[in-house]
Write a protein that holds these residues in place. Structure first.
Motif, PDB file in Angstrom:
ATOM      1  N   ALA A  36     -74.367  37.753 -36.380  1.00  0.00           N
ATOM      2  CA  ALA A  36     -75.049  36.678 -35.660  1.00  0.00           C
ATOM      3  C   ALA A  36     -76.554  36.911 -35.619  1.00  0.00           C
ATOM      4  CB  ALA A  36     -74.497  36.570 -34.242  1.00  0.00           C
ATOM      5  N   MET A  37     -76.957  38.162 -35.471  1.00  0.00           N
ATOM      6  CA  MET A  37     -78.376  38.499 -35.415  1.00  0.00           C
ATOM      7  C   MET A  37     -79.067  38.258 -36.743  1.00  0.00           C
ATOM      8  SD  MET A  37     -80.187  42.192 -34.556  1.00  0.00           S
ATOM      9  CE  MET A  37     -79.456  43.046 -35.973  1.00  0.00           C
ATOM     10  N   MET A  38     -78.451  38.675 -37.854  1.00  0.00           N
ATOM     11  CA  MET A  38     -79.128  38.634 -39.148  1.00  0.00           C
ATOM     12  C   MET A  38     -78.943  37.319 -39.895  1.00  0.00           C
ATOM     13  SD  MET A  38     -80.882  41.287 -39.210  1.00  0.00           S
ATOM     14  CE  MET A  38     -81.510  41.191 -40.894  1.00  0.00           C
ATOM     15  N   VAL A  39     -77.880  36.588 -39.625  1.00  0.00           N
ATOM     16  CA  VAL A  39     -77.657  35.308 -40.306  1.00  0.00           C
ATOM     17  C   VAL A  39     -78.195  34.159 -39.456  1.00  0.00           C
ATOM     18  CG1 VAL A  39     -75.958  33.718 -41.276  1.00  0.00           C
ATOM     19  CG2 VAL A  39     -75.662  36.195 -41.550  1.00  0.00           C
ATOM     20  N   ALA A  40     -77.755  34.096 -38.199  1.00  0.00           N
ATOM     21  CA  ALA A  40     -78.146  32.986 -37.324  1.00  0.00           C
ATOM     22  C   ALA A  40     -79.332  33.322 -36.438  1.00  0.00           C
ATOM     23  CB  ALA A  40     -76.958  32.567 -36.470  1.00  0.00           C
ATOM     24  N   SER A  41     -79.875  34.534 -36.565  1.00  0.00           N
ATOM     25  CA  SER A  41     -81.044  34.984 -35.796  1.00  0.00           C
ATOM     26  C   SER A  41     -80.813  34.923 -34.287  1.00  0.00           C
ATOM     27  CB  SER A  41     -82.285  34.160 -36.169  1.00  0.00           C
ATOM     28  OG  SER A  41     -83.471  34.825 -35.795  1.00  0.00           O
ATOM     29  N   ALA A  42     -79.615  35.258 -33.856  1.00  0.00           N
ATOM     30  CA  ALA A  42     -79.271  35.184 -32.438  1.00  0.00           C
ATOM     31  C   ALA A  42     -80.002  36.256 -31.633  1.00  0.00           C
ATOM     32  CB  ALA A  42     -77.761  35.329 -32.267  1.00  0.00           C
ATOM     33  N   ASN A  43     -80.797  35.802 -30.672  1.00  0.00           N
ATOM     34  CA  ASN A  43     -81.561  36.735 -29.842  1.00  0.00           C
ATOM     35  C   ASN A  43     -80.652  37.519 -28.893  1.00  0.00           C
ATOM     36  OD1 ASN A  43     -84.335  35.925 -30.692  1.00  0.00           O
ATOM     37  ND2 ASN A  43     -83.687  33.951 -29.859  1.00  0.00           N
ATOM     38  N   THR A  58     -77.018  39.176 -45.250  1.00  0.00           N
ATOM     39  CA  THR A  58     -78.076  38.160 -45.297  1.00  0.00           C
ATOM     40  C   THR A  58     -77.868  37.104 -46.381  1.00  0.00           C
ATOM     41  OG1 THR A  58     -79.476  39.552 -46.725  1.00  0.00           O
ATOM     42  CG2 THR A  58     -79.774  39.749 -44.339  1.00  0.00           C
ATOM     43  N   LYS A  59     -76.975  37.356 -47.336  1.00  0.00           N
ATOM     44  CA  LYS A  59     -76.723  36.339 -48.364  1.00  0.00           C
ATOM     45  C   LYS A  59     -75.741  35.272 -47.889  1.00  0.00           C
ATOM     46  CE  LYS A  59     -72.917  38.619 -50.870  1.00  0.00           C
ATOM     47  NZ  LYS A  59     -72.545  39.276 -52.136  1.00  0.00           N
ATOM     48  N   GLN A  60     -75.188  35.448 -46.691  1.00  0.00           N
ATOM     49  CA  GLN A  60     -74.231  34.480 -46.146  1.00  0.00           C
ATOM     50  C   GLN A  60     -74.976  33.271 -45.570  1.00  0.00           C
ATOM     51  OE1 GLN A  60     -71.172  36.213 -43.544  1.00  0.00           O
ATOM     52  NE2 GLN A  60     -71.854  38.225 -44.222  1.00  0.00           N
ATOM     53  N   ALA A  61     -74.596  32.101 -46.009  1.00  0.00           N
ATOM     54  CA  ALA A  61     -75.203  30.877 -45.487  1.00  0.00           C
ATOM     55  C   ALA A  61     -74.466  30.359 -44.257  1.00  0.00           C
ATOM     56  CB  ALA A  61     -75.235  29.798 -46.566  1.00  0.00           C
ATOM     57  N   HIS A  62     -73.171  30.658 -44.158  1.00  0.00           N
ATOM     58  CA  HIS A  62     -72.360  30.154 -43.047  1.00  0.00           C
ATOM     59  C   HIS A  62     -71.348  31.220 -42.635  1.00  0.00           C
ATOM     60  CE1 HIS A  62     -74.003  26.191 -44.038  1.00  0.00           C
ATOM     61  NE2 HIS A  62     -73.691  26.468 -45.303  1.00  0.00           N
ATOM     62  N   PHE A  63     -71.024  31.249 -41.357  1.00  0.00           N
ATOM     63  CA  PHE A  63     -69.998  32.172 -40.874  1.00  0.00           C
ATOM     64  C   PHE A  63     -69.449  31.633 -39.559  1.00  0.00           C
ATOM     65  CE2 PHE A  63     -73.585  33.492 -38.431  1.00  0.00           C
ATOM     66  CZ  PHE A  63     -73.086  34.062 -37.271  1.00  0.00           C
ATOM     67  N   THR A  64     -68.338  32.207 -39.139  1.00  0.00           N
ATOM     68  CA  THR A  64     -67.712  31.803 -37.883  1.00  0.00           C
ATOM     69  C   THR A  64     -67.838  32.951 -36.888  1.00  0.00           C
ATOM     70  OG1 THR A  64     -66.145  30.371 -39.022  1.00  0.00           O
ATOM     71  CG2 THR A  64     -65.600  31.013 -36.763  1.00  0.00           C
ATOM     72  N   ALA A  70     -68.864  27.779 -35.382  1.00  0.00           N
ATOM     73  CA  ALA A  70     -69.392  27.764 -36.752  1.00  0.00           C
ATOM     74  C   ALA A  70     -70.911  27.882 -36.682  1.00  0.00           C
ATOM     75  CB  ALA A  70     -68.990  26.477 -37.455  1.00  0.00           C
ATOM     76  N   MET A  71     -71.469  28.824 -37.440  1.00  0.00           N
ATOM     77  CA  MET A  71     -72.909  29.051 -37.409  1.00  0.00           C
ATOM     78  C   MET A  71     -73.461  29.084 -38.830  1.00  0.00           C
ATOM     79  SD  MET A  71     -73.428  31.610 -34.203  1.00  0.00           S
ATOM     80  CE  MET A  71     -74.926  30.725 -33.783  1.00  0.00           C
ATOM     81  N   SER A  72     -74.744  28.751 -38.945  1.00  0.00           N
ATOM     82  CA  SER A  72     -75.385  28.664 -40.262  1.00  0.00           C
ATOM     83  C   SER A  72     -76.672  29.468 -40.288  1.00  0.00           C
ATOM     84  CB  SER A  72     -75.698  27.195 -40.604  1.00  0.00           C
ATOM     85  OG  SER A  72     -74.506  26.445 -40.679  1.00  0.00           O
ATOM     86  N   THR A  73     -77.083  29.816 -41.494  1.00  0.00           N
ATOM     87  CA  THR A  73     -78.311  30.577 -41.690  1.00  0.00           C
ATOM     88  C   THR A  73     -79.540  29.693 -41.464  1.00  0.00           C
ATOM     89  OG1 THR A  73     -79.541  31.920 -43.266  1.00  0.00           O
ATOM     90  CG2 THR A  73     -78.382  30.028 -44.153  1.00  0.00           C
TER      91      THR A  73
END
Length: 441
Positions: free
Chosen positions: A133-140, A225-231, A241-244
């Motif tokens: 979540a931190m590296m793909v969706a930049s979750a603080n 970091t190459k993942q564009a989408h993840f759950t 569902a979260m996106s880069t």
């Protein structure tokens, strides 16, 4: 005169002793190559700062205001990621460990104006899910939970961050938060005695160094970091569902056509503007770029400017092998050996030597810089000399270009290909007499 002659004969006799002489290290440079290199047309990057480099060596291929410290926003999370990955490697943390948010982090997670993952006050989340979540969706909030798990508090984790960048030689970083958020959002978790609106700051060159270290020590970061989408929280009540935010990944709006982006980290705050540390490959060659506070009206401006930079490097530069391992270099093929039987030894490189050069570069555009370890600038050794002894270091330089590196510039060794034992006693005495008369007249 007879006394002086005896002294020179004694020089020859003393040369029989087994210990050779050492001269202090010096630096020398061959005469400039005959042809200056032709550089590709430099692009104008519409941003406050930018840099492009080879992450393997740190060779800088483009820079614009790269030494000014500026706000870095969520690019901060690359430092956080490095420390988390180090903890996992050391066995102090596992991907399967679960972490519970404290009250402040839970409240922060409910702020819809910030980039977060949805959290439950009593929820338990794995390190792997939070890292993703931190590296793909930049979750603080995910970054803050990881920091608490590693160091016990936000303050103590920031101290780890400060120490880590200092270990890398970064001197002007201003680090206050583990996520890149401005202090105004952190409430009771602000770093002690820091300004109310403090925000992390580093130069583009220093951000590039952080990314270089992350890629070098933990290349597996790219699998995330190459993942564009993840759950997030799959098969739980928190499933989301979260996106880069990296819209240069394949399939995204700003994906390039002729090279592949697979990382690394975006960043956005009011102070920092739109920032992006990117890495891409083409034909097996990887580059790293940083763009800080991209300008323009397009919402994808940081990616537009990054594409200009990456396209410039891939279109105009190439990584080229300049010497093979165990090869003689034209300016440094031999070294003289005082008191030796052969009087010279052959020199070769210890490994293949490559660097990024403008396309069309030839050997005529390359200078070789030499730093002595033995024998000084003139490469004069003293017998006996063994085979495979390092006598100096060499580094290629483009004629007419000041090649810059972040971190330690790579150097290759010059080593002896052949050995040269000492000459016999009578030869040494003869050399002493010859030296006497040479200096006499």
């Amino acid at each position: 005169m007879f006394k002086k002659l005896v002294q020179y004969v004694m020089v020859g006799l003393l040369a029989i002793a087994p210990v050779g002489g050492l001269l202090s290290a010096q630096t020398t440079k061959v005469a400039a190559a005959s042809t200056p290199v032709s550089l590709p047309t430099t692009p104008q990057i519409d941003a406050s700062a930018a840099i492009a480099l080879d992450p393997a060596t740190g060779q800088v291929l483009y820079e614009q205001n790269a030494d000014q410290a500026l706000p870095i926003a969520s690019m901060t999370k690359m430092i956080t990621a490095y420390i988390v990955l180090a903890q996992i490697k050391q066995g102090k943390l596992t991907w399967e460990q679960t972490v519970k948010p404290d009250d402040l982090i839970y409240q922060l997670s409910q702020n819809k104006d910030l980039t977060n993952v949805p959290l439950q006050a009593d929820g338990q989340y794995t390190v792997k899910a939070l890292f993703q979540a931190m590296m793909v969706a930049s979750a603080n909030d995910a970054a803050m939970m990881l920091a608490n798990q590693v160091a016990g508090s936000q303050k103590d984790f920031v101290d780890l961050m400060r120490q880590k960048v200092a270990d890398w030689g970064i001197q002007d970083a201003q680090l206050y938060s583990v996520s890149g958020l401005n202090n105004e959002f952190l409430g009771a978790e602000v770093y002690p005695d820091s300004p109310a609106d403090a925000e992390n700051e580093m130069s583009a060159a220093d951000v590039a160094l952080v990314a270089q270290k992350l890629l070098a020590d933990y290349p597996e970061i790219l699998e995330t970091t190459k993942q564009a989408h993840f759950t997030f929280g799959a098969q739980t009540s928190d499933e989301t569902a979260m996106s880069t935010w990296n819209l240069m990944l394949p399939g995204e709006n700003n994906a390039p056509q002729d090279y592949v982006v697979d990382g690394l980290k975006t960043g956005t705050t009011d102070k920092a503007g739109d920032c992006f540390t990117g890495t891409a490959t083409k034909d097996g060659q990887r580059i790293l770029t940083v763009v800080m506070h991209a300008n323009g009206e397009d919402t994808g401006r940081r990616f537009i400017e990054t594409n200009k930079l990456m396209q410039y490097v891939f279109d105009g530069w190439e990584q080229k092998q300049l010497a093979q391992a165990n090869q003689s270099l034209a300016p440094y093929k031999t070294a003289t050996v005082k008191y030796g039987r052969q009087k010279t030894v052959q020199l070769i490189t210890n490994k293949a030597i490559s660097m990024w050069v403008p396309k069309g570069t030839t050997a005529a555009n390359i200078d070789w810089h030499y730093q002595a370890v033995k024998g000084g600038a003139k490469r004069q050794l003293e017998a006996p000399i063994k085979k495979n002894v390092q006598i100096g270091q060499v580094m290629p330089q483009l004629n007419g270009v000041t090649t810059q590196y972040i971190g330690q510039a790579p150097q290759s060794q010059l080593r002896t290909k052949t050995a040269d034992p000492k000459a016999n006693l009578f030869v040494l005495i003869g050399e002493g007499i010859k030296e006497f008369f040479t200096n006499l007249f």
